[in-house]
Design an enzyme around this catalytic site. Structure first.
Site, PDB file in Angstrom:
ATOM      1  N   GLU A 176     -32.004  13.357  15.533  1.00 50.72           N
ATOM      2  CA  GLU A 176     -31.259  12.442  16.981  1.00 50.72           C
ATOM      3  C   GLU A 176     -30.486  11.786  15.061  1.00 50.72           C
ATOM      4  O   GLU A 176     -30.869  10.884  14.113  1.00 50.72           O
ATOM      5  CB  GLU A 176     -31.505  11.435  17.177  1.00 50.72           C
ATOM      6  CG  GLU A 176     -30.264  11.038  17.914  1.00 50.72           C
ATOM      7  CD  GLU A 176     -29.158  10.049  17.394  1.00 50.72           C
ATOM      8  OE1 GLU A 176     -28.446  10.684  16.487  1.00 50.72           O
ATOM      9  OE2 GLU A 176     -29.240   8.856  17.423  1.00 50.72           O
ATOM     10  N   GLU A 197     -20.667  10.376   6.549  1.00 50.05           N
ATOM     11  CA  GLU A 197     -21.250   9.058   7.273  1.00 50.05           C
ATOM     12  C   GLU A 197     -20.644   7.935   6.414  1.00 50.05           C
ATOM     13  O   GLU A 197     -21.506   7.910   5.546  1.00 50.05           O
ATOM     14  CB  GLU A 197     -22.415   9.671   8.167  1.00 50.05           C
ATOM     15  CG  GLU A 197     -22.302   8.372   9.147  1.00 50.05           C
ATOM     16  CD  GLU A 197     -24.001   8.708   9.710  1.00 50.05           C
ATOM     17  OE1 GLU A 197     -24.274   8.898   8.707  1.00 50.05           O
ATOM     18  OE2 GLU A 197     -23.984   8.328  11.358  1.00 50.05           O
ATOM     19  N   CYS A 205     -24.103   5.283  15.540  1.00 46.29           N
ATOM     20  CA  CYS A 205     -23.562   6.115  15.097  1.00 46.29           C
ATOM     21  C   CYS A 205     -23.549   7.337  16.154  1.00 46.29           C
ATOM     22  O   CYS A 205     -22.449   8.258  15.328  1.00 46.29           O
ATOM     23  CB  CYS A 205     -24.928   7.765  15.297  1.00 46.29           C
ATOM     24  SG  CYS A 205     -25.868   7.250  16.763  1.00 46.29           S
TER      25      CYS A 205
END
Ligand code: TXE
Length: 480
Positions: free
Chosen positions: A248, A384, A282
């Site tokens: 993940e 990110e 996230c």
């Protein structure tokens, strides 16, 4: 000073090397505890304990596993305040957030998977009435669970609970940036009567402890949440050994706002989805895509509301934005704000490091930051950042919005704001993300799938999928 310990074979133990790392409180920048700087020797001890415990835990009744995991859940509830305070101190997040989200969700992870095993089922398929095929699931073995610093106990328990419920034994590593609640959990596991070796927690750095877990030939299931680069490294190590792998990873999630949306609900939730946990979730919507006809109106109101968010001491009830997790991460986020300026972006509000007078003077605080004027392909809109930084971009029509939303390498989550039912479905089907929220954000039902597409990871967790990930299914075919 508080010295955390590893939890191996049912006991709290020092690292074999005797070495410790500093654990820093992000809100103050001060060292407040020491954590074991463990290595492959400690991982080996943890593996041996897990391997021994597997013999009994893997064949124990579902009812037995359920009772112990429920007990852990109840102890988390009983210690809610202490755990939330530890999580806030360790991570810098507002105490209020840890109390209302992180720790309750950690509690729920244990109770959900504890009871899920009582209701699990397997498939059977009669073939031409001559044969019966059925699926037989066995615990997959020793699971390595590696978790990050942003939602420490929540994500740690999200991996451990289904693994233990499925009958695996576990060697787990919390992030070295936020080890405290995992340590407190080990105390609760002892109190709950979890048999020795069923769960082992080894503290230390990623390369030394996480690397040793991933490379261990007998730890055959790996569940990891963290950065995409780390995920790639883990996949490279695990693939030749054909380990079961769930990754993940990061996200660069679009928050798509159509002109017909419910304005107040959208505005309130967008503030939250942009800056909750200092933007270090996230699932945060870091790219806000707004239909051009409402762009200016959105911009004016959003900036005004963002500039009113209180940044401050995580212990204060009024604080909405706490400290970032570490000095290194703070510098990384600030470097992206500088990059945004170089790439031609305008900082509409925020953009700077902040000093909070008093106890938190040396802490890691950044103003919530909104940037516009950046091309969808620039690095700030592609990579990110994982901090309190969002960009605004206008779109002209549905196709334009979908194209922009899908323009990154990530595919974790997306949010869509519209009152047009057909449009909500159409856009949801066209977005390449594992999770889509329409007119809401961060709603989690533990029965649903969780996980991303593209560089956001492989393997879906959630519900029975999560339990089944930690099992090895066989098809058995019997002639009738
Ligand atoms: O994560 P790492 P970092 C993203 C976010 C962030 C970036 C890096 O963009 O800025 O990742 O953060 C362990 N083998 N996310 O560096 O390193 C590590 O000790 C095995 C997204 O803190 O991936 C920790 O326990 N394990 C995210 C865990 O991996 C290793 C949450 C995660 O740390 C290892 C966090 C190795 N070689 C960061 N190296 C999300 N998706 O929620 C490190 N680790």
């Amino acid at each position: 000073m508080l010295k955390l310990k590893n939890y191996i074979n049912g006991e709290l133990v020092e690292p074999i090397s005797g070495q410790y790392l500093d654990n820093i409180e992000p809100a103050t920048g001060q060292v407040y505890s020491l954590i074991p700087d463990s290595d492959n020797q400690d991982v080996e001890q943890a593996y041996l304990a897990a391997n021994e415990a597997f013999k009994t835990w893997s064949v124990s009744s579902a009812q037995n596993r359920c009772q112990i995991l429920l007990k852990i859940s109840q102890l988390i509830e009983r210690n809610m305040h202490e755990l939330a305070a530890a999580e806030s101190q360790d991570n810098g997040k507002p105490l209020q957030l840890a109390t209302s989200v992180d720790i309750p969700r950690a509690r729920d992870n244990f109770s959900f998977f504890a009871t899920a095993i009582l209701h699990d089922h397997n498939e059977s398929h009669p073939t031409d009435n001559n044969y019966l095929n059925y699926t037989w699931r066995q615990p997959a073995g020793i699971a390595g669970c590696i978790s990050p610093w942003n939602l420490p106990l929540y994500l740690f328990s999200w991996k451990i609970a289904p693994a233990l419920a499925a009958g695996c034994t576990v060697v787990a590593k919390p992030s070295e940036v936020t080890p405290y609640t995992a340590y407190l959990l080990s105390e609760l596991c002892i109190e709950a009567g979890l048999p020795a070796g069923v769960l082992n927690i080894v503290h230390g750095t990623g390369p030394r402890v996480g690397g040793a877990i991933t490379a261990h030939p007998k730890i055959n299931v790996i569940s990891f949440t963290g950065g995409t680069k780390t995920g790639q490294e883990i996949a490279r190590t695990a693939a030749p050994m054909f380990k079961k792998l769930s990754l993940e990873l990061g996200g660069k999630n679009p928050n798509i706002i159509f002109a017909d949306c419910d304005w107040d609900s959208m505005m309130k939730t967008t503030l939250h989805s942009s800056f909750a946990n200092q933007g270090q979730i996230c699932l945060c919507g870091s790219r806000i895509l707004i239909e051009r006809s409402i762009y200016e109106k959105f911009k004016v109101e959003f900036i005004q509301r963002v500039s009113q968010l209180t940044v401050g001491d995580p212990n204060e009830e009024t604080t909405k934005i706490g400290a970032l997790s570490s000095e290194a991460h703070t510098l990384k986020v600030l470097s992206y704000i500088e990059l945004a300026k170089q790439e031609g972006g305008d900082v509409l509000t925020g953009g700077n490091r902040m000093t909070i007078p008093g106890r938190c003077e040396a802490g890691y605080f950044i103003q919530p930051t909104v940037i516009e004027g950046l091309d969808q392909n620039c690095r700030v809109n592609q990579e990110e950042i994982f901090g309190p930084v969002v960009t605004l971009q206008a779109f002209d029509n549905e196709d334009d919005a979908i194209q922009n939303a899908n323009s990154t390498e990530y595919g974790l989550a997306a949010t869509i704001w519209t009152n047009n039912l057909q449009q909500a479905h159409r856009v949801s089907h066209s977005i390449h993300s594992g999770i889509i929220w329409v007119n809401c954000w961060l709603i989690r039902d533990l029965r649903t799938l969780f996980g991303g597409m593209k560089q956001s990871g492989v393997g879906r967790e959630g519900g029975y999928e999560a339990l089944h990930f930690f099992t090895e299914p066989k098809n058995i075919c019997i002639k009738l």
